[in-house]
Enzyme design. Structure first.
Site, mmCIF file in Angstrom:
data_model
loop_
_atom_site.group_PDB
_atom_site.id
_atom_site.type_symbol
_atom_site.label_atom_id
_atom_site.label_comp_id
_atom_site.label_asym_id
_atom_site.label_seq_id
_atom_site.Cartn_x
_atom_site.Cartn_y
_atom_site.Cartn_z
ATOM 1 N N HIS A 1 0.818 -1.224 0.000
ATOM 2 C CA HIS A 1 0.000 0.000 0.000
ATOM 3 C C HIS A 1 0.847 1.268 0.000
ATOM 4 O O HIS A 1 0.344 2.350 -0.307
ATOM 5 C CB HIS A 1 -0.986 0.002 1.180
ATOM 6 C CG HIS A 1 -0.380 0.248 2.524
ATOM 7 N ND1 HIS A 1 -0.092 -0.758 3.426
ATOM 8 C CD2 HIS A 1 -0.002 1.391 3.151
ATOM 9 C CE1 HIS A 1 0.407 -0.248 4.527
ATOM 10 N NE2 HIS A 1 0.476 1.057 4.386
ATOM 11 N N ASP B 1 0.191 -7.647 1.290
ATOM 12 C CA ASP B 1 0.523 -6.236 1.494
ATOM 13 C C ASP B 1 2.031 -6.031 1.600
ATOM 14 O O ASP B 1 2.510 -5.271 2.430
ATOM 15 C CB ASP B 1 -0.180 -5.658 2.730
ATOM 16 C CG ASP B 1 -0.150 -4.130 2.742
ATOM 17 O OD1 ASP B 1 0.073 -3.526 1.665
ATOM 18 O OD2 ASP B 1 -0.316 -3.524 3.824
ATOM 19 N N GLY C 1 3.456 6.825 8.001
ATOM 20 C CA GLY C 1 4.826 6.949 7.512
ATOM 21 C C GLY C 1 5.702 5.817 7.989
ATOM 22 O O GLY C 1 6.752 5.542 7.422
ATOM 23 N N ASN C 2 5.279 5.139 9.075
ATOM 24 C CA ASN C 2 6.011 3.974 9.571
ATOM 25 C C ASN C 2 5.752 2.738 8.708
ATOM 26 O O ASN C 2 6.482 1.753 8.805
ATOM 27 C CB ASN C 2 5.618 3.643 11.010
ATOM 28 C CG ASN C 2 6.505 4.295 12.042
ATOM 29 O OD1 ASN C 2 6.055 5.145 12.798
ATOM 30 N ND2 ASN C 2 7.782 3.918 12.069
ATOM 31 N N SER C 3 4.691 2.760 7.901
ATOM 32 C CA SER C 3 4.355 1.594 7.104
ATOM 33 C C SER C 3 5.541 1.168 6.247
ATOM 34 O O SER C 3 6.137 1.985 5.535
ATOM 35 C CB SER C 3 3.168 1.896 6.193
ATOM 36 O OG SER C 3 1.978 1.980 6.923
ATOM 37 N N GLY D 1 -6.160 -27.218 -1.365
ATOM 38 C CA GLY D 1 -7.306 -27.867 -1.979
ATOM 39 C C GLY D 1 -8.303 -28.383 -0.963
ATOM 40 O O GLY D 1 -8.870 -29.469 -1.122
#
Length: 453
Positions: free
Chosen positions: A91, A121, A195-197, A254
């Site tokens: 992101h 992500d 901003g830490n992401s 499966g």
């Protein structure tokens, strides 16, 4: 981190006054800032139609126009290979037209996107170092962490520059967070802010425990001490795929199952809830070949306890295709072990993706044949066959009648639909009314519309 016997609480003032600075000096140079530019679509409604009088009559069908503007975003990343391979969040770089990586020493590099996966992500970037070796963080085995272990979060909150916060591991295996498809997060109370992401969650021995990804925020924004990180074992899988030069290929079981509740546990002769009750298996799929049957209870995978469906998906997703997976199961009130080889979900039948055109209620809908591969890709595990609506064009007939991506098309004009190739002949069939039979959220619906002659 295990073993617990090697850990001690501070026993003197000198120990309490010990500093994190040696760990920070060791790890911070491998954490980078990421700046992106992207084109943002904006919908503009003429101010006249913002009047409640017009909204009353036009509803959501107000005349509008779209315009593009250039937006900017920021995040963090971690150098995981000395040749300039960087891991961050999907992101952070999603939709970016330009990606800039800024090292801790303030040098800037343009970055190339190597791999980006919305399901986990996570994204992998590559910067050209000109042959220079960069500082890196070594990934640890994230299964070795314990609740209560000290951790540091390093990143670039609010764009103010590299910042370090400390805390502990608050919880493990958080699965109901709603951040990514493969939910299995490390929770920490180390302050994590916008901003830490993509930044690093590191242990006291200077290893990468996880990638900081999300927070529970207060109403006014900001951290309230509940942050989530993607475990290093999942990060390792994504890095491996990037280095092998292909998209992320996940192992597939499966099988369809449901969480083992307290009531179900009693019926199976188990003392407590936790695990997955197998509902069905895909014919000749990995689980079927291993001998797994409906009614079996899966208790562990790859030597690790699984408590729900999300934790099983995480465990399987971290195992490379081609490796052997060991499942601990409960059958006939006895514990057993089964093994199977991790395989990629097959695309049988081929998706045959088509956009429906013409003058009919399905016009504007893109449909495809479901298969185990497409089911995994769309994160609708357990639906292995049928015709799925994968996209709806805005303002199209399909959009106006309320069809949605994810709807399963079962019938058209009185005829059953099993493959994409069945749809167009069914649309050509003469009837008094248009008739569509769809399945949405497990429920079947009949939609009828007047047919204009």
């Amino acid at each position: 981190m295990k073993p617990a016997s090697s850990q001690e609480v501070p026993s003197s003032r000198e120990q309490i006054n010990l500093s994190f600075s040696p760990v920070v000096r060791q790890t911070a140079p491998a954490v980078v800032n990421i700046f992106t530019k992207k084109l943002v679509q904006e919908r503009q409604v003429p101010s006249l139609f913002n009047d409640p009088f017009f909204q009353r009559f036009f509803g959501n069908n107000l005349p509008d126009r779209e315009r593009q503007r250039q937006g900017k975003s920021l995040g963090s990343g971690v150098i995981v290979r000395s040749n300039g391979l960087v891991i961050t969040n999907h992101h952070v770089i999603e939709g970016a037209t330009e990606i800039q990586v800024v090292l801790a020493d303030r040098r800037e590099f343009s970055a190339e996107l190597v791999l980006s996966d919305e399901g986990t992500d996570l994204a992998v970037l590559k910067i050209d170092t000109g042959g220079e070796e960069l500082p890196t963080l070594e990934l640890m085995d994230s299964d070795r962490i314990d609740v209560g272990d000290l951790v540091l979060a390093i990143g670039n909150p609010f764009g103010v520059g590299q910042t370090v916060t400390s805390g502990i591991v608050s919880a493990l295996a958080r699965t109901r967070v709603g951040i990514a498809d493969y939910q299995f997060f490390i929770q920490t109370d180390a302050a994590i802010n916008p901003g830490n992401s993509g930044g690093a969650l590191v242990t006291m021995d200077g290893k990468l425990l996880g990638i900081n990804t999300a927070i529970f925020a207060a109403k006014g924004g900001g951290s309230i001490g509940i942050g989530f990180a993607i475990p290093a074992n999942m990060v390792r899988t994504v890095i491996r795929s990037a280095e092998e030069g292909h998209g992320l290929v996940r192992a597939w079981t499966g099988l369809i199952g449901q969480n083992l509740t307290s009531d179900l546990a009693q019926g199976f002769g188990l003392s407590r809830p936790g695990g997955i009750v197998v509902s069905s298996v895909f014919p000749d799929g990995p689980a079927d070949q291993a001998g797994l049957k409906a009614g079996d209870v899966i208790l562990s995978a790859a030597g690790q306890e699984v408590t729900n469906v999300d934790s099983l998906r995480f465990r399987i997703a971290t195992i490379p295709v081609g490796d052997e997976i060991q499942l601990g199961i409960w059958r006939g009130r006895k514990a057993q072990t089964l093994q199977f080889v991790a395989t990629q979900a097959p695309e049988i039948p081929q998706r045959d993706m088509r956009e429906i055109l013409g003058s009919n209620p399905l016009a504007g809908a893109t449909i495809a044949n479901l298969s185990p591969a497409l089911s995994e890709e769309l994160d609708i595990s357990g639906l292995w066959e049928g015709v799925i609506i994968s996209n709806i064009a805005r303002r199209s007939p399909a959009h106006r009648i309320g069809l949605q991506p994810g709807d399963i098309l079962l019938g058209v004009n009185g005829g059953s639909v099993k493959l994409v190739s069945d749809v167009e002949p069914a649309l050509a069939r003469e009837t008094e009314k248009w008739q569509l039979v769809i399945r949405r959220n497990g429920r079947q619906r009949l939609l009828e519309f007047s047919r204009n002659k």
